[in-house]
Design a protein around this motif. Sequence first.
Motif, PDB file in Angstrom:
ATOM      1  N   ARG A 130       3.239  19.706 -13.375  1.00 20.19           N
ATOM      2  CA  ARG A 130       2.906  20.630 -14.468  1.00 20.19           C
ATOM      3  C   ARG A 130       2.128  19.950 -15.589  1.00 20.19           C
ATOM      4  NH1 ARG A 130       7.106  25.514 -15.511  1.00 20.19           N
ATOM      5  NH2 ARG A 130       7.151  26.299 -13.377  1.00 20.19           N
ATOM      6  N   LEU A 131       1.965  18.647 -15.505  1.00 25.15           N
ATOM      7  CA  LEU A 131       1.164  17.931 -16.500  1.00 25.15           C
ATOM      8  C   LEU A 131      -0.313  17.911 -16.132  1.00 25.15           C
ATOM      9  CD1 LEU A 131       3.521  14.884 -17.171  1.00 25.15           C
ATOM     10  CD2 LEU A 131       3.326  17.014 -18.485  1.00 25.15           C
ATOM     11  N   ILE A 132      -0.637  18.308 -14.908  1.00 24.15           N
ATOM     12  CA  ILE A 132      -2.033  18.368 -14.500  1.00 24.15           C
ATOM     13  C   ILE A 132      -2.732  19.468 -15.295  1.00 24.15           C
ATOM     14  CG2 ILE A 132      -3.607  18.888 -12.583  1.00 24.15           C
ATOM     15  CD1 ILE A 132      -1.489  17.759 -10.703  1.00 24.15           C
ATOM     16  N   PRO A 146       0.825  -1.221   0.000  1.00 19.97           N
ATOM     17  CA  PRO A 146       0.000   0.000   0.000  1.00 19.97           C
ATOM     18  C   PRO A 146       0.856   1.268   0.000  1.00 19.97           C
ATOM     19  CG  PRO A 146      -0.827  -1.582   1.591  1.00 19.97           C
ATOM     20  CD  PRO A 146       0.497  -2.092   1.147  1.00 19.97           C
ATOM     21  N   PHE A 147       1.997   1.186   0.679  1.00 17.41           N
ATOM     22  CA  PHE A 147       2.859   2.353   0.737  1.00 17.41           C
ATOM     23  C   PHE A 147       3.593   2.567  -0.577  1.00 17.41           C
ATOM     24  CE2 PHE A 147       2.292   0.923   5.096  1.00 17.41           C
ATOM     25  CZ  PHE A 147       1.826   2.090   5.682  1.00 17.41           C
ATOM     26  N   LEU A 148       3.915   1.482  -1.265  1.00 21.09           N
ATOM     27  CA  LEU A 148       4.556   1.621  -2.576  1.00 21.09           C
ATOM     28  C   LEU A 148       3.644   2.384  -3.540  1.00 21.09           C
ATOM     29  CD1 LEU A 148       6.287  -1.833  -3.187  1.00 21.09           C
ATOM     30  CD2 LEU A 148       7.323   0.354  -2.563  1.00 21.09           C
ATOM     31  N   ILE A 149       2.359   2.109  -3.451  1.00 17.95           N
ATOM     32  CA  ILE A 149       1.402   2.835  -4.298  1.00 17.95           C
ATOM     33  C   ILE A 149       1.387   4.314  -3.925  1.00 17.95           C
ATOM     34  CG2 ILE A 149      -1.028   3.069  -4.894  1.00 17.95           C
ATOM     35  CD1 ILE A 149      -1.285   0.029  -4.443  1.00 17.95           C
ATOM     36  N   ALA A 150       1.368   4.600  -2.609  1.00 16.01           N
ATOM     37  CA  ALA A 150       1.376   5.996  -2.162  1.00 16.01           C
ATOM     38  C   ALA A 150       2.661   6.697  -2.571  1.00 16.01           C
ATOM     39  CB  ALA A 150       1.198   6.050  -0.641  1.00 16.01           C
ATOM     40  N   VAL A 151       3.790   5.999  -2.464  1.00 18.31           N
ATOM     41  CA  VAL A 151       5.078   6.575  -2.865  1.00 18.31           C
ATOM     42  C   VAL A 151       5.086   6.859  -4.358  1.00 18.31           C
ATOM     43  CG1 VAL A 151       7.526   6.033  -3.175  1.00 18.31           C
ATOM     44  CG2 VAL A 151       6.437   5.627  -0.975  1.00 18.31           C
ATOM     45  N   ALA A 152       4.557   5.942  -5.139  1.00 14.71           N
ATOM     46  CA  ALA A 152       4.507   6.142  -6.592  1.00 14.71           C
ATOM     47  C   ALA A 152       3.659   7.359  -6.955  1.00 14.71           C
ATOM     48  CB  ALA A 152       3.954   4.887  -7.266  1.00 14.71           C
ATOM     49  N   LEU A 153       2.535   7.513  -6.278  1.00 14.51           N
ATOM     50  CA  LEU A 153       1.676   8.666  -6.536  1.00 14.51           C
ATOM     51  C   LEU A 153       2.371   9.975  -6.160  1.00 14.51           C
ATOM     52  CD1 LEU A 153      -1.772   7.298  -5.293  1.00 14.51           C
ATOM     53  CD2 LEU A 153      -1.077   7.746  -7.659  1.00 14.51           C
ATOM     54  N   LEU A 154       3.046   9.988  -5.006  1.00  9.71           N
ATOM     55  CA  LEU A 154       3.755  11.196  -4.583  1.00  9.71           C
ATOM     56  C   LEU A 154       4.883  11.524  -5.555  1.00  9.71           C
ATOM     57  CD1 LEU A 154       4.201  13.442  -2.513  1.00  9.71           C
ATOM     58  CD2 LEU A 154       5.681  11.875  -1.243  1.00  9.71           C
ATOM     59  N   THR A 155       5.627  10.508  -5.969  1.00  6.88           N
ATOM     60  CA  THR A 155       6.717  10.724  -6.926  1.00  6.88           C
ATOM     61  C   THR A 155       6.188  11.294  -8.233  1.00  6.88           C
ATOM     62  OG1 THR A 155       7.955   8.878  -5.958  1.00  6.88           O
ATOM     63  CG2 THR A 155       8.624   9.608  -8.151  1.00  6.88           C
ATOM     64  N   ALA A 156       5.095  10.717  -8.720  1.00 10.25           N
ATOM     65  CA  ALA A 156       4.502  11.201  -9.974  1.00 10.25           C
ATOM     66  C   ALA A 156       4.030  12.634  -9.841  1.00 10.25           C
ATOM     67  CB  ALA A 156       3.343  10.292 -10.368  1.00 10.25           C
ATOM     68  N   LEU A 157       3.472  12.990  -8.671  1.00 14.07           N
ATOM     69  CA  LEU A 157       2.973  14.345  -8.471  1.00 14.07           C
ATOM     70  C   LEU A 157       4.121  15.350  -8.406  1.00 14.07           C
ATOM     71  CD1 LEU A 157       0.318  15.831  -8.140  1.00 14.07           C
ATOM     72  CD2 LEU A 157       0.471  15.494  -5.675  1.00 14.07           C
ATOM     73  N   ILE A 158       5.201  14.997  -7.719  1.00 13.43           N
ATOM     74  CA  ILE A 158       6.357  15.894  -7.644  1.00 13.43           C
ATOM     75  C   ILE A 158       6.975  16.083  -9.021  1.00 13.43           C
ATOM     76  CG2 ILE A 158       8.704  16.155  -6.735  1.00 13.43           C
ATOM     77  CD1 ILE A 158       7.774  14.707  -4.201  1.00 13.43           C
ATOM     78  N   ALA A 159       7.133  14.990  -9.763  1.00 19.06           N
ATOM     79  CA  ALA A 159       7.792  15.053 -11.064  1.00 19.06           C
ATOM     80  C   ALA A 159       6.905  15.657 -12.146  1.00 19.06           C
ATOM     81  CB  ALA A 159       8.239  13.656 -11.488  1.00 19.06           C
ATOM     82  N   GLY A 160       5.604  15.381 -12.059  1.00 17.33           N
ATOM     83  CA  GLY A 160       4.730  15.751 -13.169  1.00 17.33           C
ATOM     84  C   GLY A 160       3.603  16.696 -12.826  1.00 17.33           C
TER      85      GLY A 160
END
Length: 315
Positions: free
Chosen positions: A39-41, A23-37
């Motif tokens: 400006r794509l929102i 469950p935390f890997l999913i949360a980490v992936a989401l946070l990483t994607a949000l930090i990196a991307g």
Amino acid sequence: MAESKIKATDGGSSGWAWRRGWPFLIAVALLTALIAGHRLIPNVRGLGSLVDSAAPFLGLGVPLLGLAALLRRSWIALAAVLVPALLWVALFGTAWLPDGGGGSVRLRVASQNLRAGNPDPAATVASLAETGPDLIALQEISGDTREPVAGALVEHYPHRAAVSTVALWSRFPIREDVGVDTGLAWTRALRAVVAAPGGDVVVYVVHLGSARAGDTGTRDRTVATLADQIRQDRAERLIVLGDLNTATTDRMLEPLTELLRDAQADAGRGPGFTWPAAMPVTRPDHVLYRGLTAAYARVLHTPASDHRAVTAGFR
């Protein structure tokens, strides 16, 4: 059978069970994607702009996820948290590194949103003047505040240019000044040519359109209009001072940052937040420039305003 039962029990409950980390890997992936991307929102009703402005605070998710991983005893989740942590440091943490400024200073500037209805504007500008800037740019100056501001500044700043609710006070002669249309219903920006040490410097004092939750259209249009003005301006040395109503990390500021450098990024320390003054969480106030070298950039907490002031020195 007893031995098999013991092994099954140990395998299911002992140590830091890796399966607890998913469950935390999913949360980490989401946070990483949000930090990196972030400006794509899509910038629908200003959502992308809002997320961009808040992007530096995404790093707060790193210690929270790290603590959660510790509490759940998941090695894999704890290791994975390093990914968004390192990404955040690369994108935002470098602002805390020693600045690239320094050297002798030939021109000092300051900008302050005075605050409409300021109960003590003289105290605000007097505090600002004590830091010794050569140029003081003011926004939200009104009929009630002009006289006390003039009284506090006129002795050391004999030269002034003013248009509507923006003004520039200078130690050096102002050769010419004119209002600048940024697409608002009234003129809320000016362009002045200042006879500064080393040659003329063109100074823009600007208060761009306001942004509201779900409505950044006016602000965005004024950013683009000002960028068009700057693009056509042939001045070699140029400074933009003012309240741009958007953060440095906001994609909507790019039309300006593609043309000009940011003094805080080049010679400051930290994000340089200025609003709200009591506990600032964003930076709508800026010093942008070209044709000069930034020696320092700072933020000053002045009395009676809802914005902190920004200052910078150039050589």
